[in-house]
Design a protein around this motif. Sequence first.
Motif, PDB file in Angstrom:
ATOM      1  N   ARG A  65       6.990  -1.730   1.071  1.00 26.95           N
ATOM      2  CA  ARG A  65       7.420  -2.847  -0.125  1.00 26.95           C
ATOM      3  C   ARG A  65       7.821  -4.134   0.828  1.00 26.95           C
ATOM      4  NH1 ARG A  65       7.493  -4.301  -4.571  1.00 26.95           N
ATOM      5  NH2 ARG A  65       9.732  -4.211  -5.123  1.00 26.95           N
ATOM      6  N   MET A 101      -4.130   3.315  -4.614  1.00 27.47           N
ATOM      7  CA  MET A 101      -2.932   3.148  -3.725  1.00 27.47           C
ATOM      8  C   MET A 101      -2.543   1.718  -3.466  1.00 27.47           C
ATOM      9  SD  MET A 101      -1.998   6.443  -3.282  1.00 27.47           S
ATOM     10  CE  MET A 101      -2.784   7.984  -2.849  1.00 27.47           C
ATOM     11  N   ASP A 102      -2.885   0.634  -4.241  1.00 33.09           N
ATOM     12  CA  ASP A 102      -2.352  -0.490  -4.197  1.00 33.09           C
ATOM     13  C   ASP A 102      -1.010  -0.439  -4.950  1.00 33.09           C
ATOM     14  OD1 ASP A 102      -4.058  -1.691  -2.513  1.00 33.09           O
ATOM     15  OD2 ASP A 102      -4.985  -2.874  -4.402  1.00 33.09           O
ATOM     16  N   VAL A 103      -0.105  -1.319  -4.429  1.00 35.25           N
ATOM     17  CA  VAL A 103       1.217  -1.246  -5.281  1.00 35.25           C
ATOM     18  C   VAL A 103       1.554  -2.789  -5.383  1.00 35.25           C
ATOM     19  CG1 VAL A 103       3.881  -0.673  -5.275  1.00 35.25           C
ATOM     20  CG2 VAL A 103       2.169   0.830  -4.254  1.00 35.25           C
ATOM     21  N   THR A 137       5.727   3.740  -0.100  1.00 35.01           N
ATOM     22  CA  THR A 137       5.228   2.783  -0.065  1.00 35.01           C
ATOM     23  C   THR A 137       5.561   1.607   0.738  1.00 35.01           C
ATOM     24  OG1 THR A 137       4.679   2.897  -2.557  1.00 35.01           O
ATOM     25  CG2 THR A 137       4.834   0.598  -1.939  1.00 35.01           C
ATOM     26  N   ARG A 178       0.991  -1.077   0.135  1.00 35.24           N
ATOM     27  CA  ARG A 178       0.024  -0.177   0.070  1.00 35.24           C
ATOM     28  C   ARG A 178       1.109   1.289  -0.192  1.00 35.24           C
ATOM     29  NH1 ARG A 178      -4.792   0.697  -1.437  1.00 35.24           N
ATOM     30  NH2 ARG A 178      -5.595   2.030   0.106  1.00 35.24           N
ATOM     31  N   GLN A 179       0.212   2.413  -0.397  1.00 31.17           N
ATOM     32  CA  GLN A 179       1.066   3.528  -0.806  1.00 31.17           C
ATOM     33  C   GLN A 179       0.540   4.589  -0.288  1.00 31.17           C
ATOM     34  OE1 GLN A 179       0.757   5.049  -4.931  1.00 31.17           O
ATOM     35  NE2 GLN A 179       3.000   5.007  -4.786  1.00 31.17           N
ATOM     36  N   SER A 187       1.936   0.947  -8.961  1.00 35.26           N
ATOM     37  CA  SER A 187       0.878   1.592  -8.066  1.00 35.26           C
ATOM     38  C   SER A 187      -0.283   1.767  -8.921  1.00 35.26           C
ATOM     39  CB  SER A 187       1.714   2.666  -7.321  1.00 35.26           C
ATOM     40  OG  SER A 187       1.795   3.816  -8.249  1.00 35.26           O
ATOM     41  N   ARG A 188      -1.284   1.888  -8.201  1.00 42.56           N
ATOM     42  CA  ARG A 188      -2.611   2.435  -8.729  1.00 42.56           C
ATOM     43  C   ARG A 188      -2.798   4.024  -8.219  1.00 42.56           C
ATOM     44  NH1 ARG A 188      -7.656  -1.085 -10.729  1.00 42.56           N
ATOM     45  NH2 ARG A 188      -8.458   0.552 -12.374  1.00 42.56           N
ATOM     46  N   SER A 189      -2.153   4.776  -8.914  1.00 46.73           N
ATOM     47  CA  SER A 189      -2.168   6.197  -8.650  1.00 46.73           C
ATOM     48  C   SER A 189      -1.817   6.892  -9.506  1.00 46.73           C
ATOM     49  CB  SER A 189      -1.170   6.196  -7.339  1.00 46.73           C
ATOM     50  OG  SER A 189       0.206   6.057  -7.753  1.00 46.73           O
TER      51      SER A 189
END
Lengths: 120, 378
Positions: B114, B176-178, B112, B92-93, B191-193
């Motif tokens: 990781r 905001m998932d990575v 993030t 998560r980010q 990342s979904r951002s």
Amino acid sequence: MLKFTAEHEWLKLEDGVATVGITAHAAEQLGDLVFVELPEVGAELTKDGNAATVESVKAASDVYAPLDGEVTEVNQAIVDDPSLVNSDPQGAAWFFKLKLKNAADADALMDEAAYKDLIG
Amino acid sequence: MDDQSVLHTTPLHALHLSLGAKMVPFAGYDMPVQYPLGVMKEHLHTRAAAGLFDVSHMGQVIVKAKSGSYEDAALALEKLVPVDILGLKEGRQRYGFFTDANGGILDDLMITNRGDHLLVVVNAACKDADLAHMKANLPNCDVTLLDDRALVALQGPRSQAVLAELWAGVSGMKFMDVREVPLHDVPCIISRSGYSGEDGFEISIPADKAEEIAKALLGHPDCEAIGLGARDSLRLEAGLCLYGNDIDATTSPIEASLEWAIQKARKAGGDREGGFPGAERILGELANGTTRRRVGLKPEGKAPVRSHAKLYADAEGKTELGEVTSGTFGPSVEGPVAMGYLPVSHASAGTTVYAEVRGKYLPMTVAALPFITPTYKR
């Protein structure tokens, strides 16, 4: 008679009155215009002074008076639809008409061949 | 850096030139400001379909505790940002900012988790200062700039469909998932951002594969290359800050209306209250308010009002209130949009203020941000 300036304006001269606009090269460099501000009718312009403002998404740019003179008419169509400057810069999208203080001043401006040399 | 100095290039530089981009110097890099499509159409295409942006000039930095423990790295970085990093789940980010002792903002960044380390992405112009700041203040961590990776942003409602051609699993990601995923058989970090107000992705790619993957994404009929010009108008419509314009060391996070980015754990009464530079001021402003706030500003006329235009309470320019920090024409809004700082007395939505533009005082209305409706996949 058609004349050009190094500031990328064109002037169409008839009986001491210049119809002024910006060149296709200038319009292309500026990109899609979103705002145009023109001088007031009756304004006395001085050569190289600010005459109009054009804005793209990115930035505002000044349009300078090509010669001394009085504004006799402005083109409301480009204020209402600035994209006209991109689509027909040297035709329908003229900016303003300038009654020249000294009609002979226009002789010193570039002709079309000289302007084409300038922009390469 | 001035234009005469040698500019850095990104791994996608040759691709930009082949696509006919107009290049400009930006934060020391030779970057595409627009492609032949032009800023207006690039902006609208991103909101309607998908746009690919080269953001490789930004700094991708690994922060890893010498102990190898995520908790140690998170607690170390929490000393520099007022953000809950310990509570960030793996993959998560979160958005955050480095603050200084006066409570000003040194840079804004994405952070993030990781797994065993942190990945932070910082602004290009602040990259060197941020690295020095982290190296000096995180003695128990190794701080490493990933200078062998490109970063691209894929933004817009068709982003998922475009990326799905390379990785079918993309639909499982939320805002905001990575994830680390192989694209064209090389490990990429997705990342979904983004920075446009649209759904989208940022993709970190090994430099030597960046052009191949960028071309694959651009090969989708819905995807166009987009320059920095449209990136700026997109983020401004989305109400997102540009470091150096809307936020800097003279603005606190609360003045900048960024209190949403400070989680409960770091606020008064939280598990790890304070403990970041400028905490006294920032927690004080959270409790008691500030004298000024960053607000959206909608010019009433058609003229764009640009950054540094002065704002006044009256149409005669007598009582100065503040200034515009970002302003442009919003192609999706179909009119000018801006942001700036105003005293709280004039910061409520609907208040009229006046901006000085070329000697005139143009009315602007304080407006709620963002100017568009974001399409994040929460």
